[in-house]
Design a protein around this motif. Structure first.
Motif, mmCIF file in Angstrom:
data_model
loop_
_atom_site.group_PDB
_atom_site.id
_atom_site.type_symbol
_atom_site.label_atom_id
_atom_site.label_comp_id
_atom_site.label_asym_id
_atom_site.label_seq_id
_atom_site.Cartn_x
_atom_site.Cartn_y
_atom_site.Cartn_z
ATOM 1 N N GLN A 206 0.804 -1.228 0.000
ATOM 2 C CA GLN A 206 0.000 0.000 0.000
ATOM 3 C C GLN A 206 0.842 1.286 0.000
ATOM 4 O O GLN A 206 0.621 2.183 -0.797
ATOM 5 N N MET A 210 1.030 4.171 -2.956
ATOM 6 C CA MET A 210 0.703 5.593 -2.774
ATOM 7 C C MET A 210 1.775 6.453 -3.448
ATOM 8 O O MET A 210 1.494 7.472 -4.061
ATOM 9 N N PHE A 213 1.386 6.237 -7.205
ATOM 10 C CA PHE A 213 0.295 7.085 -7.696
ATOM 11 C C PHE A 213 0.723 8.560 -7.759
ATOM 12 O O PHE A 213 0.333 9.290 -8.666
ATOM 13 N N GLU A 214 1.533 8.971 -6.783
ATOM 14 C CA GLU A 214 2.051 10.354 -6.804
ATOM 15 C C GLU A 214 2.933 10.574 -8.031
ATOM 16 O O GLU A 214 2.805 11.581 -8.735
ATOM 17 N N ASP A 223 -4.715 11.629 -12.379
ATOM 18 C CA ASP A 223 -4.808 10.611 -11.338
ATOM 19 C C ASP A 223 -4.879 9.252 -12.008
ATOM 20 O O ASP A 223 -5.461 9.126 -13.090
ATOM 21 N N GLU A 225 -6.751 6.865 -11.299
ATOM 22 C CA GLU A 225 -8.159 6.485 -11.511
ATOM 23 C C GLU A 225 -8.675 6.987 -12.857
ATOM 24 O O GLU A 225 -9.399 6.290 -13.559
ATOM 25 N N VAL A 244 -7.585 0.342 -6.481
ATOM 26 C CA VAL A 244 -6.957 1.643 -6.200
ATOM 27 C C VAL A 244 -7.686 2.356 -5.062
ATOM 28 O O VAL A 244 -7.072 2.868 -4.125
ATOM 29 N N LYS A 245 -9.025 2.363 -5.128
ATOM 30 C CA LYS A 245 -9.799 3.057 -4.094
ATOM 31 C C LYS A 245 -9.622 2.419 -2.723
ATOM 32 O O LYS A 245 -9.543 3.118 -1.711
ATOM 33 N N ARG A 248 -6.367 3.459 -1.278
ATOM 34 C CA ARG A 248 -6.383 4.843 -0.786
ATOM 35 C C ARG A 248 -7.179 4.940 0.510
ATOM 36 O O ARG A 248 -6.741 5.559 1.475
ATOM 37 N N SER A 249 -8.383 4.334 0.531
ATOM 38 C CA SER A 249 -9.219 4.386 1.733
ATOM 39 C C SER A 249 -10.389 3.412 1.609
ATOM 40 O O SER A 249 -11.303 3.644 0.820
#
Length: 322
Positions: A206, A210, A213-214, A223, A225, A244-245, A248-249
């Motif tokens: 994870q 992150m 993705f940055e 992004d 997504e 992906v979601k 993220r959370s």
């Protein structure tokens, strides 16, 4: 032996002064004679943890020589029954049951496969695999392969191996490389090399992702997504977005799933039930907070406006107030 709740951000917490025998007595009264007292069933089942419900099931069988789930199943019906029976199951058993139901018969409920496999930890998936095999005498992977195809199938099979790196270390150089590879596999070319997405999104940890993705946003100006939506379609797009979601959370992922299951005309009860039952003891408090933040309305008000009867009552108990 006291078994703690499975999470610490749930709306369902341990009932104080719990007595399995007293609860059995209440449930027996509720099912005696003609008609059923649903209020009592809600009061008992919705306010006990999964571990406490297992003790009630054992005490019920001991006292009556019958299975509580079978008795409730014949007393109740519809969505209300689905919620009650789901709450009586251990978490991995419920997940295995839902996956099995999603693939039984004609057609497949892909949303179920995606919801569960994209959001569970390695340990959870391993337990689901084991329960599935024990209960249905077939491997979950075989059933998934029989019911899905193409790259969507390959992503699910990868998730079922429960092999995602779960450390928290970020390899900076690798993160930059991963971002570049995904960019070159998608936005930067005609056609999409989906395997690259699979390898990065299903294998890396994870924290590392992150970072990926940055970097991705830096390279592509988008992004991840957004690129997935542009590059993919159908179930494959859905599963990659879910992965992906969830990274993220998870609470935000489930809040969005709940919102979409209720907004507009009609309600997708299967999704609503699955999330309310599966997350009640884990992170429902966080899901509610995210829901409010994302949509400016409470989850409670949405459920209240979209459901009715005992089904609505038990869901609102699981939601735990406004």
């Amino acid at each position: 032996m006291r078994v703690p709740p499975i999470g610490n951000r749930g709306t369902v917490t341990e009932a104080a002064g719990f007595s399995a025998e007293a609860d059995v007595q209440k449930l027996r009264e509720a099912m005696k004679g003609a008609g059923t007292n649903e209020e009592t069933i809600i009061e008992v089942i919705a306010h006990r943890t999964i571990a406490q419900r297992q003790r009630i099931k054992e005490a019920y069988k001991q006292a009556l020589g019958k299975d509580l789930a079978d008795d409730l199943s014949s007393e109740l019906s519809g969505n209300f029954r689905s919620v009650v029976l789901g709450l009586l199951m251990l978490a991995p058993v419920y997940d295995a049951y839902e996956l099995r139901s999603a693939m039984k018969g004609a057609g497949t409920e892909e949303a179920c496969l995606i919801d569960i496999l994209a959001s569970r930890s390695n340990a959870e998936i391993r337990t689901i695999n084991a329960f599935y095999k024990k209960e249905y005498e077939k491997s979950l992977e075989d059933d998934v392969c029989g019911d899905t195809s193409g790259m969507f199938q390959r992503v699910l099979v990868s998730l079922l191996t429960a092999g995602r790196d779960e450390s928290d270390k970020v390899d900076e150089a690798q993160a930059v490389l991963d971002a570049k590879e995904i960019y070159e596999a998608g936005e930067a070319r005609w056609g999409t090399d989906e395997v690259k997405f699979l390898t990065v999104l299903c294998v890396r940890n994870q924290n590392h992702l992150m970072r990926v993705f940055e970097e991705y946003k830096k390279i592509s100006g988008k992004d991840i997504e957004e690129s997935i939506k542009r590059e993919m379609s159908g179930c494959l797009e859905d599963v990659f977005l879910a992965i992906v979601k969830c990274l993220r959370s998870k609470p935000a992922f489930f809040a969005e799933r709940l919102y979409k299951s209720m907004k507009g005309l009609g309600t997708t009860d299967s999704i609503l039930i699955r999330i309310m039952v599966a997350r009640a003891e884990i992170d429902m408090l966080d899901i509610k907070a995210q829901f409010l933040k994302m949509y400016g309305k409470t989850l409670y008000s949405f459920i209240k406006g979209d459901t009715s009867g005992d089904y609505r009552k038990i869901l609102l108990e699981l939601c735990g107030g406004e």
